[in-house]
Design an enzyme around this catalytic site. Structure first.
Site, PDB file in Angstrom:
ATOM      1  N   GLY A   1      38.604  91.046  73.311  1.00 44.93           N
ATOM      2  CA  GLY A   1      38.453  90.211  72.129  1.00 44.93           C
ATOM      3  C   GLY A   1      39.161  88.880  72.323  1.00 44.93           C
ATOM      4  N   GLY A   2      40.370  88.768  71.787  1.00 50.04           N
ATOM      5  CA  GLY A   2      41.112  87.510  71.790  1.00 50.04           C
ATOM      6  C   GLY A   2      41.177  86.815  73.140  1.00 50.04           C
TER       7      GLY A   2
ATOM      8  CD  GLU B   1      36.811  97.688  71.572  1.00 47.91           C
ATOM      9  OE1 GLU B   1      37.080  96.764  72.353  1.00 47.91           O
ATOM     10  OE2 GLU B   1      36.331  97.505  70.437  1.00 47.91           O
TER      11      GLU B   1
ATOM     12  CD  GLU C   1      36.783  93.745  64.785  1.00 51.42           C
ATOM     13  OE1 GLU C   1      35.860  92.961  65.083  1.00 51.42           O
ATOM     14  OE2 GLU C   1      37.872  93.780  65.406  1.00 51.42           O
TER      15      GLU C   1
ATOM     16  CG  ASN D   1      33.418  91.573  70.456  1.00 50.04           C
ATOM     17  OD1 ASN D   1      32.686  90.723  69.935  1.00 50.04           O
ATOM     18  ND2 ASN D   1      33.875  92.634  69.795  1.00 50.04           N
ATOM     19  CD1 TRP D   2      33.196  85.509  73.486  1.00 47.91           C
ATOM     20  CD2 TRP D   2      31.963  83.820  72.671  1.00 47.91           C
ATOM     21  NE1 TRP D   2      32.826  84.716  74.543  1.00 47.91           N
ATOM     22  CE2 TRP D   2      32.068  83.673  74.070  1.00 47.91           C
ATOM     23  CE3 TRP D   2      31.226  82.889  71.950  1.00 47.91           C
ATOM     24  CZ2 TRP D   2      31.476  82.610  74.751  1.00 47.91           C
ATOM     25  CZ3 TRP D   2      30.625  81.831  72.630  1.00 47.91           C
ATOM     26  CH2 TRP D   2      30.756  81.699  74.015  1.00 47.91           C
TER      27      TRP D   2
ATOM     28  CB  SER E   1      46.035  94.204  72.647  1.00 50.48           C
ATOM     29  OG  SER E   1      45.975  94.036  71.230  1.00 50.48           O
TER      30      SER E   1
HETATM   31  P1  13P Z   1      41.349  92.297  71.125  1.00 59.93           P
HETATM   32  O1  13P Z   1      41.217  92.156  72.614  1.00 59.93           O
HETATM   33  O2  13P Z   1      41.458  90.984  70.417  1.00 59.93           O
HETATM   34  O3  13P Z   1      42.414  93.274  70.746  1.00 59.93           O
HETATM   35  O4  13P Z   1      39.959  92.925  70.604  1.00 59.93           O
HETATM   36  C1  13P Z   1      39.452  94.039  71.245  1.00 59.93           C
HETATM   37  C2  13P Z   1      38.095  94.273  70.725  1.00 59.93           C
HETATM   38  O5  13P Z   1      37.907  94.633  69.582  1.00 59.93           O
HETATM   39  C3  13P Z   1      36.971  94.030  71.641  1.00 59.93           C
HETATM   40  O6  13P Z   1      35.792  94.525  71.116  1.00 59.93           O
END
Ligand code: 13P
Length: 250
Positions: free
Chosen positions: A233-234, A166, A96, A9-10, A212
Site C-alpha cells: 500500500g503506502g 493481509e 477495506e 495497491n495505490w 506495512s
Molecule cells: P500498507 O502497505 O499501506 O500497510 O497497505 C497494505 C495493503 O492494504 C495493500 O493492499
C-alpha cells in the site's frame, strides 16, 4: 513455490494526471526486476497507467471489478471494461472493501470466478482483524476465507489465482507482522490449497504478504519459503520505496 509478484495497491491515492509519469518512473527504477511488477490503480488512472506501462515489464491491475458482465449496476466496472483497456490483474476482496463496501466471501468468490473466466489475474485478499487474532481464530477464519474464495474453481483456474495474506491490524499501521507470523499463515494457506487441489498445484500458487511492507522489512518477509511476493500500500506510492521492495524479491 509460486512466481514472485510485487504488486502496488495505490488505493484512493494519485490523480490520473500524475499516473503516466509515476508508472514510467516505476518501470525505470525496477527495470532489473527478477519478479513480476504490478501497479494496481484507481479505475480512472488505468488508461494512463496502461499507456505508461506499454513496452515495459510493468503490468497494470485494477482494485476491484463487478461480477456481472454488464447491465444496470450504476457505478460498477466489468471485467470486459478492464480487459478493453489492457488491464491484466485485479485485486479482489481487499479488507477495506469487505469492511466499508459490504463485500463478503460470496462476492469474493463470484468476482474471482468472473476474473478467471475473462482472463484477468485475480489477487484475492484474506486476513484477520486484531480481535480475531487475539481470540485465536486466525487459522479457522483464513481457512474459511480461502475455501469460500475457491468454491467451484478447478485446479487449472486455482493455479492462476494470486492470494494476498493481509492481516488487517498490519495494514497502514506501520505494525508489520513478523516474518514468522506471516510465514505461519502463508504456510497454512498453502496447506489448505493442497487439501483442496494437490501439493503440486498448491506449490504453484503465488501467496503474497501485505501490511506495512516496506524497504526495511521486505527482504526478511520475502526470504520465507511460503511468501512469494507482496501487496504494497503506502510504500507503493513512492518510486524509490517500491523499487527497493522489488529489488528485495530475488
Ligand atoms: P500498507 O502497505 O499501506 O500497510 O497497505 C497494505 C495493503 O492494504 C495493500 O493492499
Amino acid at each position: 513455490m509460486g512466481k514472485y509478484i510485487i504488486a502496488g495497491n495505490w488505493k484512493m491515492n494519485k490523480l490520473p494526471s500524475e499516473t503516466y509519469d509515476f508508472v514510467k518512473s516505476v518501470a525505470e527504477a525496477t527495470k532489473d526486476a527478477s519478479c513480476e511488477v504490478v501497479c494496481c490503480t484507481p479505475f480512472v488512472c488505468l488508461p494512463e497507467a496502461v499507456r505508461a506501462a506499454k513496452g515495459t515489464h510493468v503490468k497494470i491491475g485494477a482494485e476491484n471489478l463487478h461480477f456481472e458482465d454488464k447491465g444496470a449496476f450504476t457505478g460498477e466496472v466489468s471485467a470486459d471494461m478492464l480487459l478493453d483497456l489492457g488491464v491484466q490483474y485485479v485485486i479482489i476482496g481487499h479488507s477495506e472493501r469487505r469492511e466499508y463496501f459490504a463485500e463478503t466471501d460470496c462476492t469474493v468468490n463470484k468476482k474471482t470466478k468472473k476474473a478467471l473466466e475473462k482472463g484477468l489475474i485475480p489477487i484475492v485478499c484474506v486476513g484477520e482483524s486484531l480481535e480475531q487474532r487475539e481470540q485465536g481464530v486466525t487459522m479457522t477464519l483464513i481457512t474459511n476465507q480461502i475455501k469460500a474464495a475457491f468454491e467451484g474453481i478447478d485446479a487449472a483456474g486455482a493455479k492462476k489465482v494470486v492470494i494476498a495474506y493481509e492481516p488487517i491490524w498490519a495494514i497502514g499501521t506501520g505494525k508489520t507482522a513478523t516474518a514468522e507470523q506471516a510465514e505461519e499463515v502463508c504456510a497454512a494457506i498453502r496447506k489448505v490449497l493442497a487439501e483442496l487441489y494437490c501439493d503440486k498445484c498448491a506449490g504453484e500458487i503465488t501467496i503474497q504478504y501485505g501490511g506495512s511492507m516496506n524497504a526495511g522489512n521486505a527482504a526478511e518477509l520475502l526470504s520465507k519459503g511460503n511468501i512469494d511476493g507482496g501487496l504494497i500500500g503506502g510504500a507503493s506510492l513512492k518510486t524509490a520505496d517500491f523499487a527497493a521492495i522489488v529489488a528485495a524479491a530475488k
